[in-house]
Write an enzyme that holds these catalytic residues in place. Structure first.
Site, mmCIF file in Angstrom:
data_model
loop_
_atom_site.group_PDB
_atom_site.id
_atom_site.type_symbol
_atom_site.label_atom_id
_atom_site.label_comp_id
_atom_site.label_asym_id
_atom_site.label_seq_id
_atom_site.Cartn_x
_atom_site.Cartn_y
_atom_site.Cartn_z
ATOM 1 C CE1 TYR A 229 -40.299 -4.989 12.098
ATOM 2 C CE2 TYR A 229 -40.495 -2.620 12.442
ATOM 3 C CZ TYR A 229 -40.404 -3.909 12.954
ATOM 4 O OH TYR A 229 -40.420 -4.097 14.317
HETATM 5 N N1 LIG Z 1 -35.817 -5.798 19.864
HETATM 6 C C1 LIG Z 1 -36.268 -4.530 19.844
HETATM 7 O O1 LIG Z 1 -35.552 -3.599 20.251
HETATM 8 C C2 LIG Z 1 -37.656 -4.261 19.324
HETATM 9 C C3 LIG Z 1 -38.054 -2.953 19.069
HETATM 10 C C4 LIG Z 1 -39.353 -2.718 18.610
HETATM 11 C C5 LIG Z 1 -40.225 -3.779 18.412
HETATM 12 N N2 LIG Z 1 -39.801 -5.035 18.662
HETATM 13 C C6 LIG Z 1 -40.737 -6.158 18.445
HETATM 14 O O2 LIG Z 1 -40.678 -7.013 19.571
HETATM 15 C C7 LIG Z 1 -40.768 -8.381 19.152
HETATM 16 C C8 LIG Z 1 -39.570 -9.173 19.689
HETATM 17 O O3 LIG Z 1 -38.371 -8.545 19.259
HETATM 18 P P1 LIG Z 1 -37.021 -9.385 19.077
HETATM 19 O O4 LIG Z 1 -35.948 -8.400 18.864
HETATM 20 O O5 LIG Z 1 -36.910 -10.402 20.153
HETATM 21 O O6 LIG Z 1 -37.348 -10.124 17.697
HETATM 22 P P2 LIG Z 1 -36.341 -11.008 16.800
HETATM 23 O O7 LIG Z 1 -35.369 -11.698 17.654
HETATM 24 O O8 LIG Z 1 -35.833 -10.170 15.680
HETATM 25 O O9 LIG Z 1 -37.364 -12.034 16.132
HETATM 26 C C9 LIG Z 1 -38.194 -12.884 16.915
HETATM 27 C C10 LIG Z 1 -38.311 -14.199 16.252
HETATM 28 O O10 LIG Z 1 -39.050 -14.115 15.037
HETATM 29 C C11 LIG Z 1 -38.788 -15.322 14.363
HETATM 30 N N3 LIG Z 1 -38.963 -15.241 12.914
HETATM 31 C C12 LIG Z 1 -38.382 -14.397 12.046
HETATM 32 N N4 LIG Z 1 -38.740 -14.732 10.790
HETATM 33 C C13 LIG Z 1 -39.539 -15.833 10.882
HETATM 34 C C14 LIG Z 1 -40.204 -16.668 9.954
HETATM 35 N N5 LIG Z 1 -40.125 -16.441 8.626
HETATM 36 N N6 LIG Z 1 -40.926 -17.707 10.417
HETATM 37 C C15 LIG Z 1 -41.014 -17.952 11.731
HETATM 38 N N7 LIG Z 1 -40.411 -17.219 12.682
HETATM 39 C C16 LIG Z 1 -39.679 -16.174 12.252
HETATM 40 C C17 LIG Z 1 -37.333 -15.684 14.645
HETATM 41 O O11 LIG Z 1 -37.321 -17.080 14.895
HETATM 42 P P3 LIG Z 1 -35.967 -17.979 14.808
HETATM 43 O O12 LIG Z 1 -34.982 -17.284 15.705
HETATM 44 O O13 LIG Z 1 -36.406 -19.305 15.321
HETATM 45 O O14 LIG Z 1 -35.529 -17.981 13.384
HETATM 46 C C18 LIG Z 1 -36.989 -14.846 15.866
HETATM 47 O O15 LIG Z 1 -36.506 -15.583 16.938
HETATM 48 C C19 LIG Z 1 -40.858 -8.367 17.631
HETATM 49 O O16 LIG Z 1 -42.199 -8.474 17.228
HETATM 50 C C20 LIG Z 1 -40.296 -7.006 17.256
HETATM 51 O O17 LIG Z 1 -40.826 -6.490 16.043
HETATM 52 C C21 LIG Z 1 -38.529 -5.314 19.107
#
Ligand SMILES: NC(=O)c1ccc[n+]([C@@H]2O[C@H](COP(=O)([O-])OP(=O)(O)OC[C@H]3O[C@@H](n4cnc5c(N)ncnc54)[C@H](OP(=O)(O)O)[C@@H]3O)[C@@H](O)[C@H]2O)c1
Length: 248
Positions: free
Chosen positions: A160
């Site tokens: 990752y």
């Molecule tokens: N949340 C945190 O605390 C955190 C911390 C550090 C960085 N980030 C970054 O911030 C961003 C948003 O975070 P988040 O927590 O909201 O992310 P998340 O909910 O884990 O993922 C975002 C979306 O990615 C989509 N996804 C996953 N695998 C996929 C695939 N194979 N094809 C197409 N879509 C796919 C999913 O779509 P579906 O739901 O439609 O399946 C999901 O809704 C991400 O880039 C993450 O790495 C988040």
């Protein structure tokens, strides 16, 4: 006198497309941009009732599995056919997958991470360049959402972290290649939102990693998106949203 071109940036033709915006951070940003009257498009992988609601509000919703190269190519064609000119392309889709313990699965995890966080943004940026140039304003945006672990590394999310580091590096390459018409920048968050099922012990341990010690929620990403899109002089750069983890 300095010319204020902010208005022009926000009122240009073209949609803001956010990948993986069916839940959590992406969905929040989409809803906040809708409140501002922006024209929007999104991609999703999992069918949920919210997709129908977004369509009713005029958001173009495209289904794609971004871990499959053919599906990304198909999505690029759909973006040309159904979305058209882009104001911004935000690469938010992500999966936080742990490195597996069995050696037959190592390669599969690395392949999925590279495909989702590097190959998909790379192909979409290349394929959509002409759409991003078609807006009325001279500037469009590509925004890569990475992670604090790019800086720090991770002992149990090695694939990752490496794939997000690749995405961070592409920010600089695409910023050079697409300048001056398209700005390309990174937002690098640490903890934004816990996942359902995270234990109290994990939550407390994670909160202690930053000097601010809070779970900020998704709006800090929306604020950073707005800053980047409003700013006409930043490209190839990174906004770090980590509550001061580096000074802990
Ligand atoms: N949340 C945190 O605390 C955190 C911390 C550090 C960085 N980030 C970054 O911030 C961003 C948003 O975070 P988040 O927590 O909201 O992310 P998340 O909910 O884990 O993922 C975002 C979306 O990615 C989509 N996804 C996953 N695998 C996929 C695939 N194979 N094809 C197409 N879509 C796919 C999913 O779509 P579906 O739901 O439609 O399946 C999901 O809704 C991400 O880039 C993450 O790495 C988040």
């Amino acid at each position: 006198m300095v010319e204020d071109n902010t208005k022009e940036l926000w009122t240009r033709e073209g949609r803001i497309l956010i990948t993986g915006a069916g839940q959590r951070v992406g969905l929040h940003c989409l809803r906040r941009l809708l409140e501002r009257g922006e024209r929007l498009a999104m991609t999703y992988h999992t069918e949920r009732p919210v997709i129908g609601e977004l369509r009713e509000q005029g958001v173009i919703c495209l289904k794609a599995d971004l871990s499959q190269a053919e599906s990304v190519e198909m999505l690029a064609r759909q973006i040309h056919d159904e979305v058209g000119p882009l104001r911004a392309l935000v690469h938010n889709a992500s999966a936080w997958i742990r490195d597996k313990e069995s050696d037959t699965e190592y390669a599969a995890v690395m392949q999925d991470m590279m495909q989702l966080h590097m190959m998909a943004p790379y192909l979409l940026n290349m394929r959509c360049q002409n759409l991003l140039l078609k807006g009325r304003s001279p500037l469009a945006d590509i925004i890569h959402i990475t992670d604090y672990v790019v800086e720090k590394g991770s002992d149990n999310h090695i694939a990752y972290a490496a794939s997000k580091a690749g995405l961070a590096n592409m920010t600089r390459s695409f910023a050079k290649r697409f300048s001056p018409e398209i700005k390309v920048n990174t937002i690098a968050p640490s903890l934004l939102m816990f996942n359902e099922g995270d234990s109290e012990e994990y939550r407390q341990k994670t909160l202690k990693k930053s000097v601010m010690g809070v779970e900020p929620g998704p709006d800090v990403v929306y604020q950073a998106l707005c800053f980047i899109m409003d700013n006409a002089y930043m490209t190839g750069r990174e906004i770090k949203l980590d509550g001061g983890r580096h000074i802990r």
